[in-house]
Design a protein around this motif. Structure first.
Motif, short mmCIF file in Angstrom:
data_model
loop_
_atom_site.label_atom_id
_atom_site.label_comp_id
_atom_site.label_asym_id
_atom_site.label_seq_id
_atom_site.Cartn_x
_atom_site.Cartn_y
_atom_site.Cartn_z
N ALA A 1 -7.43 2.02 2.51
CA ALA A 1 -6.74 0.81 2.02
C ALA A 1 -7.29 -0.47 2.63
O ALA A 1 -7.25 -1.52 1.99
CB ALA A 1 -5.25 0.92 2.30
N ARG B 1 -3.42 -1.70 8.70
CA ARG B 1 -2.26 -1.16 7.99
C ARG B 1 -1.29 -2.28 7.63
O ARG B 1 -0.78 -2.34 6.52
CB ARG B 1 -1.59 -0.12 8.87
CG ARG B 1 -0.71 0.82 8.12
CD ARG B 1 -0.50 2.09 8.90
NE ARG B 1 0.42 1.88 10.01
CZ ARG B 1 1.01 2.88 10.66
NH1 ARG B 1 0.77 4.14 10.31
NH2 ARG B 1 1.82 2.65 11.65
N ALA C 1 -2.86 -4.43 4.89
CA ALA C 1 -2.84 -3.74 3.60
C ALA C 1 -1.43 -3.77 3.02
O ALA C 1 -1.24 -3.95 1.82
CB ALA C 1 -3.32 -2.30 3.76
N ASP D 1 -8.53 7.39 -0.67
CA ASP D 1 -8.89 5.98 -0.62
C ASP D 1 -8.57 5.38 0.75
O ASP D 1 -7.56 5.72 1.36
CB ASP D 1 -8.10 5.19 -1.67
CG ASP D 1 -8.91 5.05 -2.95
OD1 ASP D 1 -10.05 5.56 -2.97
OD2 ASP D 1 -8.38 4.46 -3.90
N VAL E 1 -6.39 4.02 6.79
CA VAL E 1 -7.12 2.80 7.08
C VAL E 1 -8.24 3.16 8.06
O VAL E 1 -8.23 4.25 8.65
CB VAL E 1 -6.22 1.72 7.71
CG1 VAL E 1 -5.19 1.22 6.70
CG2 VAL E 1 -5.54 2.22 8.96
N SER F 1 -0.51 -5.44 -0.65
CA SER F 1 -0.18 -4.56 -1.77
C SER F 1 1.06 -5.04 -2.50
O SER F 1 1.77 -5.89 -2.02
CB SER F 1 0.04 -3.13 -1.27
OG SER F 1 1.19 -3.09 -0.46
N SER G 1 -1.45 6.03 2.71
CA SER G 1 -2.85 5.62 2.72
C SER G 1 -3.46 5.66 4.12
O SER G 1 -2.76 5.50 5.12
CB SER G 1 -3.00 4.20 2.18
OG SER G 1 -2.69 4.17 0.82
N ILE H 1 -13.33 -4.29 0.40
CA ILE H 1 -11.91 -3.93 0.56
C ILE H 1 -11.29 -4.90 1.57
O ILE H 1 -12.01 -5.62 2.26
CB ILE H 1 -11.70 -2.46 1.02
CG1 ILE H 1 -12.48 -2.17 2.31
CG2 ILE H 1 -12.05 -1.50 -0.09
CD1 ILE H 1 -12.13 -0.80 2.88
N MET I 1 0.85 -1.19 0.00
CA MET I 1 0.00 0.00 0.00
C MET I 1 0.89 1.24 0.00
O MET I 1 1.98 1.22 0.56
CB MET I 1 -0.91 -0.03 1.23
CG MET I 1 -0.45 0.75 2.44
SD MET I 1 -1.42 0.29 3.90
CE MET I 1 -1.50 1.84 4.77
#
Lengths: 322, 322
Positions: free
Chosen positions: A64, A315, A318, A62, A7, A322, A5, A104, A1
């Motif tokens: 994440a 976090r 994500a 966005d 969360v 990613s 980003s 998500i 990510m």
């Protein structure tokens, strides 16, 4: 990510939901609170999903991933909530349900594990590798970070620090615990109320005694308030609970040799009136050098610990995805 | 290190030293035993170094490293042995001394940690990620493998599983422990002797009673032998110790949710006479689902666990250094 980003962290307590958008700096940008008590399973899942959707709409960037801390015993082998004392979530594959509804990445853990993660990494634990957290409320929850890693146990049912025995022939424990003399029945908010009741009956001519005569309800916060004012019965009850806590801490110190023990939950409003006797009892009972090395401190995130910890888990998840 | 190299494992107990050359298949090739009791510090260090030298000479291949399990509390920040109940090793920088005398890589850990490593990875733990070991002898030692990693605590003083409290107002603990009602004073070999003494005084007309009249000394192994023969007093004493052990296990299960709990040490000679009551008491007290998931089993390496675990540590250290 991307490093920048956001969360969402969601802390589902026994009575309320607290959720927030958490930025890369751990600052909480948007925050909402919803009632969770008394809802059936379908409504509860709606309230949770709607809260996340509302936060995503409020956030311009966005999101994440979403992390959930929920008050259940999870079987990590199946992802299913096995036990839930306060909410109708037993048998629910919570992660799968939320991933399907939200679209998500979703990560789910026990609410106590989320709180200890936040406190250990960025709160009162200050990033130490070996941190134990105890949350003293109506019951006692907790969690363990050992060797820098959140330790959930084999199937995710560990961290039940309220259910270590300190008095094998003591009073029966609370809720669905079949044990006797657990830390929870000796050092929780419920124990504080019990200890104060026993004491005020013998000393009715005190501030606490008069308040009860006038119809005030005996609660943990009220006892703590009177203790801050110097009421001897309230102070004595808090000291007694603190000493019982200290017995449990001696077991934890000998077993785990933590660098920091973080005490959170509503009962920590008593501060040093609780921590002083707890530290003294621990120190009189535990082994050197572990007893001299440990710090026993109050939690720093208060009621936001679970939400921030859930965001930290999101976090990490994500980052891995990613 | 080449995959086929040998290492030496040394287990220094309170009274004797057991050392062996351990091959890549964990087979023990050469093995020696030396007395350690009553020696002063200089002689003790000589006996240890000489034992390693003798094994290196007996082995035709190169020895890559030596691992030591020693009965002390180590401060891993300094590498110095802080406390040593049985041997004159307090204050000794053991690893530095042995590295200098032996001239090959040396690794040192607490003897309990070595034993749990061996049992968890290759013994009764069968490679499970979350394994707790309790060693029941005169005292109670132990160790923790959680999330696949040996957990020593912040400064290396963790794993004192004999010193979790099960009865806060119970009898004073043993040795240099200032606590009361620790598992060690309720469920060790010493506790077994105490429980049998109390019971045989009320029931002198038993096999155990007659043996005592004839001048036999009451020891753990003798009580266990008579229990195997069906003596009711001996059986009752072992059952009582097993139930106390089970109380401690309920705390451990609730806190750590291990997959396997391994019981070792001399007292495990009682086998199912001890483990049966221990499992039943744990199951009656601990929380589901952790209580149903855990296996409580006897250790499989016997007195060789510490030596093999020390060799495993040496192998890991040699791998990191090569």
């Amino acid at each position: 990510m991307p490093a920048a980003s956001c969360v969402i962290g969601v802390d589902l307590g026994g009575t309320k939901l607290l959720a927030g958008v958490v930025g890369p700096d751990l600052a909480v940008r948007h925050r909402i609170r919803r009632e969770a008590m008394g809802l059936d399973q379908a409504r509860l899942l709606n309230v949770i999903a709607d809260a996340v959707t509302e936060l995503r709409e409020a956030e311009h960037e966005d999101v994440a991933a979403v992390g959930f801390g929920i008050p259940v015993t999870l079987d990590r082998r199946s992802g299913i909530a096995i036990y839930s004392t306060h909410l109708p979530l037993a048998g629910v594959p919570f992660e799968a349900v939320m991933r399907e509804r939200l679209g998500i990445p979703v990560v789910v853990d026990n609410d106590g594990n989320c709180a200890v993660l936040a406190e250990a990494r960025f709160g009162a634990g200050g990033g130490a590798g070996d941190v134990v957290m105890l949350t003293l409320g109506t019951g006692i929850g907790g969690g363990l970070v050992l060797g820098g890693v959140l330790q959930r146990g084999w199937i995710g049912a560990g961290g039940e620090l309220g259910h270590i025995v300190i008095d094998m022939d003591g009073p029966p424990c609370q809720g669905n615990c079949p044990n006797r003399g657990c830390l929870e029945v000796m050092a929780s908010g419920s124990a504080l109320v019990r200890e104060a009741s026993l004491r005020v009956a013998r000393r009715p001519d005190t501030q606490l005694g008069h308040a009860l005569e006038e119809g005030r309800e005996l609660t943990g916060p009220f006892i703590t308030e009177l203790a801050h004012d110097g009421d001897p019965v309230a102070l004595d009850a808090i000291g007694s609970v603190g000493r019982a806590l200290g017995v449990g801490l001696s077991s934890i110190v000998n077993m785990l040799n933590p660098e920091v023990i973080v005490i959170g939950g509503g009962v920590i409003a008593a501060g040093e009136m609780l921590l002083g006797p707890a530290r003294a009892e621990m120190h009189a009972r535990a082994l050197a050098p572990a007893r001299d090395a440990v710090r026993v401190v109050a939690a720093s995130y208060g009621e936001q610990a679970g939400m921030i910890g859930a965001a930290l888990l999101a976090r990490e998840a994500a980052g891995e995805l990613s």
